[in-house]
Design an enzyme around this catalytic site. Structure first.
Site, PDB file in Angstrom:
ATOM      1  N   LYS A  93       0.836  -1.217   0.000  1.00  0.00           N
ATOM      2  CA  LYS A  93       0.000   0.000   0.000  1.00  0.00           C
ATOM      3  C   LYS A  93       0.867   1.261   0.000  1.00  0.00           C
ATOM      4  O   LYS A  93       0.688   2.145  -0.820  1.00  0.00           O
ATOM      5  CB  LYS A  93      -0.934   0.019   1.229  1.00  0.00           C
ATOM      6  CG  LYS A  93      -1.872  -1.171   1.303  1.00  0.00           C
ATOM      7  CD  LYS A  93      -2.782  -1.097   2.508  1.00  0.00           C
ATOM      8  CE  LYS A  93      -2.063  -1.276   3.839  1.00  0.00           C
ATOM      9  NZ  LYS A  93      -1.451  -2.602   4.040  1.00  0.00           N
ATOM     10  N   ARG A 148      -9.696   0.045   9.195  1.00  0.00           N
ATOM     11  CA  ARG A 148      -9.220  -1.312   9.451  1.00  0.00           C
ATOM     12  C   ARG A 148     -10.312  -2.167  10.081  1.00  0.00           C
ATOM     13  O   ARG A 148     -10.082  -3.345  10.341  1.00  0.00           O
ATOM     14  CB  ARG A 148      -8.016  -1.268  10.394  1.00  0.00           C
ATOM     15  CG  ARG A 148      -6.663  -1.244   9.665  1.00  0.00           C
ATOM     16  CD  ARG A 148      -5.582  -1.088  10.680  1.00  0.00           C
ATOM     17  NE  ARG A 148      -4.331  -1.714  10.342  1.00  0.00           N
ATOM     18  CZ  ARG A 148      -3.318  -1.091   9.731  1.00  0.00           C
ATOM     19  NH1 ARG A 148      -3.434   0.148   9.333  1.00  0.00           N
ATOM     20  NH2 ARG A 148      -2.193  -1.725   9.509  1.00  0.00           N
ATOM     21  N   ARG A 197      11.386  -5.731   4.545  1.00  0.00           N
ATOM     22  CA  ARG A 197      11.105  -4.296   4.375  1.00  0.00           C
ATOM     23  C   ARG A 197      12.110  -3.442   5.145  1.00  0.00           C
ATOM     24  O   ARG A 197      12.454  -3.744   6.278  1.00  0.00           O
ATOM     25  CB  ARG A 197       9.687  -3.993   4.875  1.00  0.00           C
ATOM     26  CG  ARG A 197       9.401  -2.491   4.929  1.00  0.00           C
ATOM     27  CD  ARG A 197       7.936  -2.197   4.927  1.00  0.00           C
ATOM     28  NE  ARG A 197       7.245  -2.693   6.106  1.00  0.00           N
ATOM     29  CZ  ARG A 197       5.915  -2.624   6.264  1.00  0.00           C
ATOM     30  NH1 ARG A 197       5.159  -2.102   5.323  1.00  0.00           N
ATOM     31  NH2 ARG A 197       5.366  -3.092   7.361  1.00  0.00           N
ATOM     32  N   ARG A 221      11.420  -1.779  10.794  1.00  0.00           N
ATOM     33  CA  ARG A 221      10.379  -1.451  11.768  1.00  0.00           C
ATOM     34  C   ARG A 221      10.339  -2.502  12.871  1.00  0.00           C
ATOM     35  O   ARG A 221      10.439  -3.696  12.606  1.00  0.00           O
ATOM     36  CB  ARG A 221       9.011  -1.397  11.075  1.00  0.00           C
ATOM     37  CG  ARG A 221       8.735  -0.069  10.406  1.00  0.00           C
ATOM     38  CD  ARG A 221       7.492  -0.076   9.543  1.00  0.00           C
ATOM     39  NE  ARG A 221       6.312  -0.669  10.154  1.00  0.00           N
ATOM     40  CZ  ARG A 221       5.114  -0.690   9.566  1.00  0.00           C
ATOM     41  NH1 ARG A 221       4.943  -0.150   8.369  1.00  0.00           N
ATOM     42  NH2 ARG A 221       4.086  -1.243  10.162  1.00  0.00           N
ATOM     43  N   ARG A 270      -0.259  -9.445  13.473  1.00  0.00           N
ATOM     44  CA  ARG A 270      -0.841  -8.432  12.579  1.00  0.00           C
ATOM     45  C   ARG A 270      -1.666  -9.103  11.485  1.00  0.00           C
ATOM     46  O   ARG A 270      -2.725  -8.596  11.100  1.00  0.00           O
ATOM     47  CB  ARG A 270       0.276  -7.576  11.964  1.00  0.00           C
ATOM     48  CG  ARG A 270       0.867  -6.607  12.985  1.00  0.00           C
ATOM     49  CD  ARG A 270       2.207  -6.070  12.571  1.00  0.00           C
ATOM     50  NE  ARG A 270       2.162  -5.285  11.363  1.00  0.00           N
ATOM     51  CZ  ARG A 270       3.205  -5.110  10.551  1.00  0.00           C
ATOM     52  NH1 ARG A 270       4.361  -5.675  10.824  1.00  0.00           N
ATOM     53  NH2 ARG A 270       3.091  -4.365   9.490  1.00  0.00           N
TER      54      ARG A 270
HETATM   55  P1  ADP Z   1       2.088  -1.985   3.184  1.00  0.00           P
HETATM   56  O1  ADP Z   1       2.122  -0.477   3.188  1.00  0.00           O
HETATM   57  O2  ADP Z   1       0.881  -2.539   2.486  1.00  0.00           O
HETATM   58  O3  ADP Z   1       2.306  -2.627   4.525  1.00  0.00           O
HETATM   59  P2  ADP Z   1       4.634  -1.696   1.773  1.00  0.00           P
HETATM   60  O4  ADP Z   1       4.298  -0.760   0.652  1.00  0.00           O
HETATM   61  O5  ADP Z   1       5.434  -1.164   2.900  1.00  0.00           O
HETATM   62  O6  ADP Z   1       3.305  -2.468   2.292  1.00  0.00           O
HETATM   63  O7  ADP Z   1       5.381  -2.944   1.101  1.00  0.00           O
HETATM   64  C1  ADP Z   1       5.828  -4.053   1.905  1.00  0.00           C
HETATM   65  C2  ADP Z   1       7.164  -4.548   1.361  1.00  0.00           C
HETATM   66  O8  ADP Z   1       6.967  -5.176   0.094  1.00  0.00           O
HETATM   67  C3  ADP Z   1       8.189  -3.436   1.148  1.00  0.00           C
HETATM   68  O9  ADP Z   1       9.453  -3.910   1.521  1.00  0.00           O
HETATM   69  C4  ADP Z   1       8.105  -3.145  -0.355  1.00  0.00           C
HETATM   70  O10 ADP Z   1       9.349  -2.678  -0.882  1.00  0.00           O
HETATM   71  C5  ADP Z   1       7.728  -4.498  -0.932  1.00  0.00           C
HETATM   72  N1  ADP Z   1       6.825  -4.399  -2.090  1.00  0.00           N
HETATM   73  C6  ADP Z   1       5.836  -3.484  -2.288  1.00  0.00           C
HETATM   74  N2  ADP Z   1       5.199  -3.718  -3.458  1.00  0.00           N
HETATM   75  C7  ADP Z   1       5.788  -4.830  -3.987  1.00  0.00           C
HETATM   76  C8  ADP Z   1       5.574  -5.591  -5.202  1.00  0.00           C
HETATM   77  N3  ADP Z   1       4.615  -5.262  -6.077  1.00  0.00           N
HETATM   78  N4  ADP Z   1       6.357  -6.671  -5.412  1.00  0.00           N
HETATM   79  C9  ADP Z   1       7.331  -6.995  -4.520  1.00  0.00           C
HETATM   80  N5  ADP Z   1       7.582  -6.348  -3.387  1.00  0.00           N
HETATM   81  C10 ADP Z   1       6.821  -5.262  -3.113  1.00  0.00           C
HETATM   82  P1  AMP Z   2       0.826   0.200   9.138  1.00  0.00           P
HETATM   83  O1  AMP Z   2       1.909   1.241   8.998  1.00  0.00           O
HETATM   84  O2  AMP Z   2      -0.384   0.489   8.293  1.00  0.00           O
HETATM   85  O3  AMP Z   2       1.365  -1.211   8.939  1.00  0.00           O
HETATM   86  O4  AMP Z   2       0.317   0.291  10.658  1.00  0.00           O
HETATM   87  C1  AMP Z   2       1.193   0.001  11.734  1.00  0.00           C
HETATM   88  C2  AMP Z   2       0.389  -0.171  13.013  1.00  0.00           C
HETATM   89  O5  AMP Z   2      -0.259   1.062  13.353  1.00  0.00           O
HETATM   90  C3  AMP Z   2      -0.734  -1.205  12.967  1.00  0.00           C
HETATM   91  O6  AMP Z   2      -0.257  -2.530  13.189  1.00  0.00           O
HETATM   92  C4  AMP Z   2      -1.642  -0.711  14.100  1.00  0.00           C
HETATM   93  O7  AMP Z   2      -1.109  -1.062  15.374  1.00  0.00           O
HETATM   94  C5  AMP Z   2      -1.530   0.817  13.971  1.00  0.00           C
HETATM   95  N1  AMP Z   2      -2.595   1.354  13.092  1.00  0.00           N
HETATM   96  C6  AMP Z   2      -2.440   1.914  11.861  1.00  0.00           C
HETATM   97  N2  AMP Z   2      -3.636   2.283  11.363  1.00  0.00           N
HETATM   98  C7  AMP Z   2      -4.578   1.937  12.286  1.00  0.00           C
HETATM   99  C8  AMP Z   2      -5.992   2.021  12.338  1.00  0.00           C
HETATM  100  N3  AMP Z   2      -6.713   2.518  11.319  1.00  0.00           N
HETATM  101  N4  AMP Z   2      -6.619   1.566  13.451  1.00  0.00           N
HETATM  102  C9  AMP Z   2      -5.910   1.061  14.473  1.00  0.00           C
HETATM  103  N5  AMP Z   2      -4.585   0.925  14.473  1.00  0.00           N
HETATM  104  C10 AMP Z   2      -3.906   1.356  13.393  1.00  0.00           C
END
Ligand code: ADP
Ligand code: AMP
Length: 216
Positions: free
Chosen positions: A13, A88, A127, A160, A171
């Site tokens: 995302k 969420r 990541r 992270r 998660r």
């Molecule tokens: P989210 O925001 O949904 O948690 P991220 O955008 O942080 O996910 O992506 C999670 C991991 O996967 C990151 O390390 C990113 O570089 C990698 N990633 C994102 N999109 C792709 C893709 N289309 N193919 C492979 N790896 C990806």
């Molecule tokens: P993310 O960066 O989207 O992976 O979110 C990291 C963490 O932030 C999640 O695992 C939750 O603990 C918290 N968080 C983010 N968005 C929300 C939400 N809409 N409601 C509750 N917790 C959230």
């Protein structure tokens, strides 16, 4: 355009939202990024949120919804936004609809990035995020040019704390139980755009662009 970007943790995302936001000239609002900025700054909100984030649980609604209500009321959201990480839960989705209605707005599309669960753990474990600008990388799928350094700003990359295998498992469970039902919820409202997220970053972005009628 007012867009929600959904998908399980690690679906990609944040990676896609940054590019979409630049192309659409709207802000990328990530609830996770806002919480992490507060944790880094040591604010009261950050200290509270961290108790939940560190375990992979959801931050309570009263905190999260108040935060997003304020953020969506800021001037830069007047022409639209990409909301990443909220809603969420069905409760948050209903609350978001009410917050937007108060501001005379509604959602235009909900983009759901679909990725098979078995790929998510590897994506999350690999990541790396820039400490300075939050740009996201992956050790294998999307590495920076120089190991450990952000291509955009030269900042230090870090892992992270909630991207540890144990927290990831919780998660994913929280996602399945509380967030996955949102797919049917938004499908029923006729807002859902489902995208195959198991493709290269560029191909996922192209599919999102096509679905939104954008030529990027
Ligand atoms: P989210 O925001 O949904 O948690 P991220 O955008 O942080 O996910 O992506 C999670 C991991 O996967 C990151 O390390 C990113 O570089 C990698 N990633 C994102 N999109 C792709 C893709 N289309 N193919 C492979 N790896 C990806
Ligand atoms: P993310 O960066 O989207 O992976 O979110 C990291 C963490 O932030 C999640 O695992 C939750 O603990 C918290 N968080 C983010 N968005 C929300 C939400 N809409 N409601 C509750 N917790 C959230």
């Amino acid at each position: 355009m007012n867009i929600v970007l959904m998908g399980p943790p690690g679906a990609g995302k944040g990676t896609k939202a940054d590019v979409m936001a630049r192309n659409l000239f709207v802000p990328h609002i990530s609830t996770g990024d806002i919480f992490r900025a507060n944790i880094k700054a040591g604010t009261e909100l950050g200290q509270l949120a961290n108790q939940y984030i560190s375990k992979g649980d959801l931050v309570p609604d009263e905190v999260t919804l108040a935060m997003i209500k304020d953020r969506l009321a800021e001037d830069d959201c007047a022409k639209g936004f990409i909301l990443d990480g909220l809603p969420r839960t069905i409760g948050q989705a209903d609350a978001l609809e009410a917050i937007l209605a108060e501001q005379g707005k509604q959602l235009d599309k909900v983009v759901n990035i679909d990725v098979p669960e078995e790929l998510l753990i590897a994506r999350l474990c690999g990541r790396r995020v820039c400490r300075n600008c939050s740009q996201t990388y992956h050790l294998e799928n999307n590495p920076p040019t120089e190991a450990g350094r952000c291509d955009e700003c030269g900042g230090e990359l870090y892992q992270r704390a909630d991207d540890s295998e144990e927290t990831i498992k919780n998660r994913l469970e929280v996602y399945r139980a509380q967030s996955e039902p949102l797919i049917a919820y938004y499908e029923q409202k006729g807002l859902l755009l489902s995208i195959n997220g198991n493709q290269t970053i560029n191909n996922v972005l192209m599919d999102i662009g096509k679905g939104l009628g954008q030529n990027w």
